[in-house]
Motif scaffolding. Structure first.
Motif, mmCIF file in Angstrom:
data_model
loop_
_atom_site.group_PDB
_atom_site.id
_atom_site.type_symbol
_atom_site.label_atom_id
_atom_site.label_comp_id
_atom_site.label_asym_id
_atom_site.label_seq_id
_atom_site.Cartn_x
_atom_site.Cartn_y
_atom_site.Cartn_z
ATOM 1 N N ALA A 37 75.163 143.405 81.050
ATOM 2 C CA ALA A 37 74.565 142.154 81.546
ATOM 3 C C ALA A 37 73.728 141.501 80.448
ATOM 4 O O ALA A 37 73.741 140.278 80.286
ATOM 5 C CB ALA A 37 73.719 142.425 82.791
ATOM 6 N N TRP A 38 72.998 142.304 79.694
ATOM 7 C CA TRP A 38 72.203 141.771 78.585
ATOM 8 C C TRP A 38 73.112 141.177 77.512
ATOM 9 O O TRP A 38 72.814 140.128 76.931
ATOM 10 C CB TRP A 38 71.309 142.857 77.999
ATOM 11 N N SER A 39 74.242 141.812 77.263
ATOM 12 C CA SER A 39 75.192 141.284 76.282
ATOM 13 C C SER A 39 75.698 139.910 76.695
ATOM 14 O O SER A 39 75.901 139.035 75.855
ATOM 15 C CB SER A 39 76.380 142.240 76.120
ATOM 16 N N GLU A 40 75.888 139.702 77.989
ATOM 17 C CA GLU A 40 76.332 138.389 78.461
ATOM 18 C C GLU A 40 75.241 137.343 78.261
ATOM 19 O O GLU A 40 75.529 136.199 77.900
ATOM 20 C CB GLU A 40 76.764 138.447 79.932
ATOM 21 N N VAL A 41 73.982 137.714 78.469
ATOM 22 C CA VAL A 41 72.880 136.784 78.200
ATOM 23 C C VAL A 41 72.896 136.408 76.723
ATOM 24 O O VAL A 41 72.818 135.230 76.363
ATOM 25 C CB VAL A 41 71.513 137.402 78.596
ATOM 26 N N GLN A 42 73.026 137.403 75.857
ATOM 27 C CA GLN A 42 73.071 137.141 74.419
ATOM 28 C C GLN A 42 74.272 136.264 74.057
ATOM 29 O O GLN A 42 74.173 135.392 73.192
ATOM 30 C CB GLN A 42 73.163 138.455 73.644
ATOM 31 N N ASN A 43 75.396 136.514 74.693
ATOM 32 C CA ASN A 43 76.592 135.726 74.448
ATOM 33 C C ASN A 43 76.335 134.247 74.733
ATOM 34 O O ASN A 43 76.723 133.376 73.950
ATOM 35 C CB ASN A 43 77.733 136.253 75.336
ATOM 36 N N GLN A 44 75.659 133.959 75.816
ATOM 37 C CA GLN A 44 75.363 132.570 76.168
ATOM 38 C C GLN A 44 74.322 131.970 75.218
ATOM 39 O O GLN A 44 74.410 130.797 74.856
ATOM 40 C CB GLN A 44 74.920 132.454 77.629
ATOM 41 N N TYR A 45 73.338 132.769 74.809
ATOM 42 C CA TYR A 45 72.371 132.285 73.822
ATOM 43 C C TYR A 45 73.084 131.957 72.509
ATOM 44 O O TYR A 45 72.774 130.972 71.852
ATOM 45 C CB TYR A 45 71.281 133.325 73.562
ATOM 46 N N ARG A 47 76.195 131.042 72.163
ATOM 47 C CA ARG A 47 76.962 129.813 72.384
ATOM 48 C C ARG A 47 76.063 128.600 72.182
ATOM 49 O O ARG A 47 76.444 127.625 71.543
ATOM 50 C CB ARG A 47 77.541 129.832 73.806
ATOM 51 N N ARG A 48 74.851 128.676 72.727
ATOM 52 C CA ARG A 48 73.909 127.574 72.566
ATOM 53 C C ARG A 48 73.544 127.404 71.098
ATOM 54 O O ARG A 48 73.526 126.284 70.581
ATOM 55 C CB ARG A 48 72.651 127.824 73.406
ATOM 56 N N ALA A 49 73.255 128.504 70.428
ATOM 57 C CA ALA A 49 72.873 128.432 69.014
ATOM 58 C C ALA A 49 74.002 127.844 68.168
ATOM 59 O O ALA A 49 73.743 127.133 67.197
ATOM 60 C CB ALA A 49 72.489 129.821 68.497
ATOM 61 N N ASP A 50 75.237 128.114 68.542
ATOM 62 C CA ASP A 50 76.368 127.554 67.802
ATOM 63 C C ASP A 50 76.528 126.055 68.030
ATOM 64 O O ASP A 50 76.985 125.328 67.155
ATOM 65 C CB ASP A 50 77.672 128.270 68.200
ATOM 66 N N LEU A 51 76.142 125.572 69.208
ATOM 67 C CA LEU A 51 76.252 124.140 69.513
ATOM 68 C C LEU A 51 75.151 123.307 68.867
ATOM 69 O O LEU A 51 75.348 122.138 68.557
ATOM 70 C CB LEU A 51 76.195 123.923 71.032
ATOM 71 N N VAL A 52 73.993 123.905 68.672
ATOM 72 C CA VAL A 52 72.824 123.156 68.204
ATOM 73 C C VAL A 52 73.060 122.451 66.873
ATOM 74 O O VAL A 52 72.735 121.264 66.754
ATOM 75 C CB VAL A 52 71.575 124.061 68.161
ATOM 76 N N PRO A 53 73.607 123.095 65.853
ATOM 77 C CA PRO A 53 73.795 122.366 64.584
ATOM 78 C C PRO A 53 74.666 121.123 64.750
ATOM 79 O O PRO A 53 74.398 120.087 64.135
ATOM 80 C CB PRO A 53 74.479 123.389 63.671
ATOM 81 N N ASN A 54 75.697 121.204 65.585
ATOM 82 C CA ASN A 54 76.550 120.031 65.820
ATOM 83 C C ASN A 54 75.763 118.920 66.495
ATOM 84 O O ASN A 54 75.873 117.755 66.121
ATOM 85 C CB ASN A 54 77.750 120.415 66.685
ATOM 86 N N LEU A 55 74.977 119.276 67.484
ATOM 87 C CA LEU A 55 74.169 118.287 68.191
ATOM 88 C C LEU A 55 73.161 117.647 67.244
ATOM 89 O O LEU A 55 73.005 116.426 67.217
ATOM 90 C CB LEU A 55 73.449 118.955 69.367
ATOM 91 N N LYS A 84 66.202 140.357 65.653
ATOM 92 C CA LYS A 84 67.217 141.395 65.798
ATOM 93 C C LYS A 84 67.281 141.776 67.273
ATOM 94 O O LYS A 84 66.290 142.188 67.860
ATOM 95 C CB LYS A 84 66.828 142.605 64.941
ATOM 96 N N VAL A 85 68.438 141.609 67.872
ATOM 97 C CA VAL A 85 68.578 141.899 69.294
ATOM 98 C C VAL A 85 69.576 143.031 69.459
ATOM 99 O O VAL A 85 70.757 142.885 69.177
ATOM 100 C CB VAL A 85 69.052 140.654 70.074
ATOM 101 N N GLU A 140 73.407 125.821 79.219
ATOM 102 C CA GLU A 140 72.129 126.144 79.878
ATOM 103 C C GLU A 140 72.385 126.702 81.279
ATOM 104 O O GLU A 140 71.703 127.632 81.715
ATOM 105 C CB GLU A 140 71.224 124.907 79.930
ATOM 106 N N ASN A 141 73.362 126.149 81.986
ATOM 107 C CA ASN A 141 73.709 126.691 83.309
ATOM 108 C C ASN A 141 74.264 128.104 83.190
ATOM 109 O O ASN A 141 73.944 128.977 84.000
ATOM 110 C CB ASN A 141 74.721 125.782 84.020
ATOM 111 N N ARG A 142 75.107 128.332 82.197
ATOM 112 C CA ARG A 142 75.660 129.673 81.985
ATOM 113 C C ARG A 142 74.548 130.670 81.653
ATOM 114 O O ARG A 142 74.592 131.822 82.072
ATOM 115 C CB ARG A 142 76.687 129.651 80.861
ATOM 116 N N ILE A 143 73.563 130.222 80.859
ATOM 117 C CA ILE A 143 72.435 131.090 80.529
ATOM 118 C C ILE A 143 71.694 131.466 81.807
ATOM 119 O O ILE A 143 71.335 132.623 82.021
ATOM 120 C CB ILE A 143 71.493 130.421 79.504
ATOM 121 N N ALA A 144 71.468 130.482 82.681
ATOM 122 C CA ALA A 144 70.769 130.752 83.939
ATOM 123 C C ALA A 144 71.547 131.758 84.789
ATOM 124 O O ALA A 144 70.959 132.691 85.365
ATOM 125 C CB ALA A 144 70.542 129.458 84.712
ATOM 126 N N VAL A 145 72.857 131.607 84.849
ATOM 127 C CA VAL A 145 73.682 132.541 85.622
ATOM 128 C C VAL A 145 73.637 133.937 84.994
ATOM 129 O O VAL A 145 73.482 134.944 85.693
ATOM 130 C CB VAL A 145 75.138 132.020 85.729
#
Length: 196
Positions: A37-45, A47-55, A84-85, A140-145
């Motif tokens: 479950a923690w790995s999924e949280v990290q996965n979504q974080y 994803r967000r970190a990868d989108l930020v430079p484009n934005l 380090k996570v 952000e919704n995926r992170i919340a889930v």
């Protein structure tokens, strides 16, 4: 000889019943569920970190003089990426809290960045920006889930690990309860909305 065989069988049966009631295997399964479950949280974080430079790059093209906000977003992303996570974070409440704070800083910086875009009608109409904004909102919704699943999984683990006789097994094998997410202090107050 027959008595010895019967004693041995009785000892094996007693051992099996005793060990099956200690909860060791279930603790291992639940511990792995927390890790997943923690790995999924990290996965979504991630994803967000990868989108930020484009934005940030899209916004830079329109809002070059909003350098401070762009710098804050970039710095927040660097802070998150610099932590380090690993499994150690799940075992150490202090590290877990620092990780949560870095993610909260990232959320705050992104909120300010999206607020800045309100001043740029051309940017809001830009298809690339709208696509990125939709992706970010979805993330952000995926992170919340993912956080919710993690919270539920940790609750299940902690509840099980604190019950008798599993609590004894957990102590013997050095398995402690897991830290859970907690809201920032500022989340206790309703946000102020202003149409000035």
């Amino acid at each position: 000889m027959r008595v010895l065989k019967q004693s041995l069988i009785a000892l094996m049966l007693a051992s099996t019943l005793t060990l099956s009631g200690c909860g060791y295997n279930t603790l291992q399964v639940k511990d792995e569920a927390v890790t997943a479950a923690w790995s999924e949280v990290q996965n979504q974080y991630q994803r967000r970190a990868d989108l930020v430079p484009n934005l940030v790059n899209v916004v830079k093209g329109y809002a070059s003089h909003e350098e401070q906000v762009l710098t804050e977003v970039t710095q927040a992303r660097a802070n998150v990426a610099g932590l380090k996570v690993d499994r150690e974070v799940l075992e150490d409440p202090e590290l877990f809290q620092r990780y949560q704070e870095a993610q909260a800083q990232m959320t705050s910086a992104l909120s300010r960045l999206l607020a800045v875009t309100e001043n740029y009608p051309d940017l809001k109409a830009n298809q690339q920006f709208r696509d990125l904004q939709v992706q970010l909102e979805g993330t952000e919704n995926r992170i919340a889930v993912a956080r919710n699943r993690y919270i539920t999984t940790v609750q299940d683990f902690n509840s099980y690990a604190r019950q008798f006789p599993q609590v004894m097994t957990a102590k013997v094998i050095g398995m402690d309860t897991k830290p859970n997410f907690s809201a920032e202090q500022s989340a206790q107050q309703a946000p102020k909305v202003s149409f000035d």
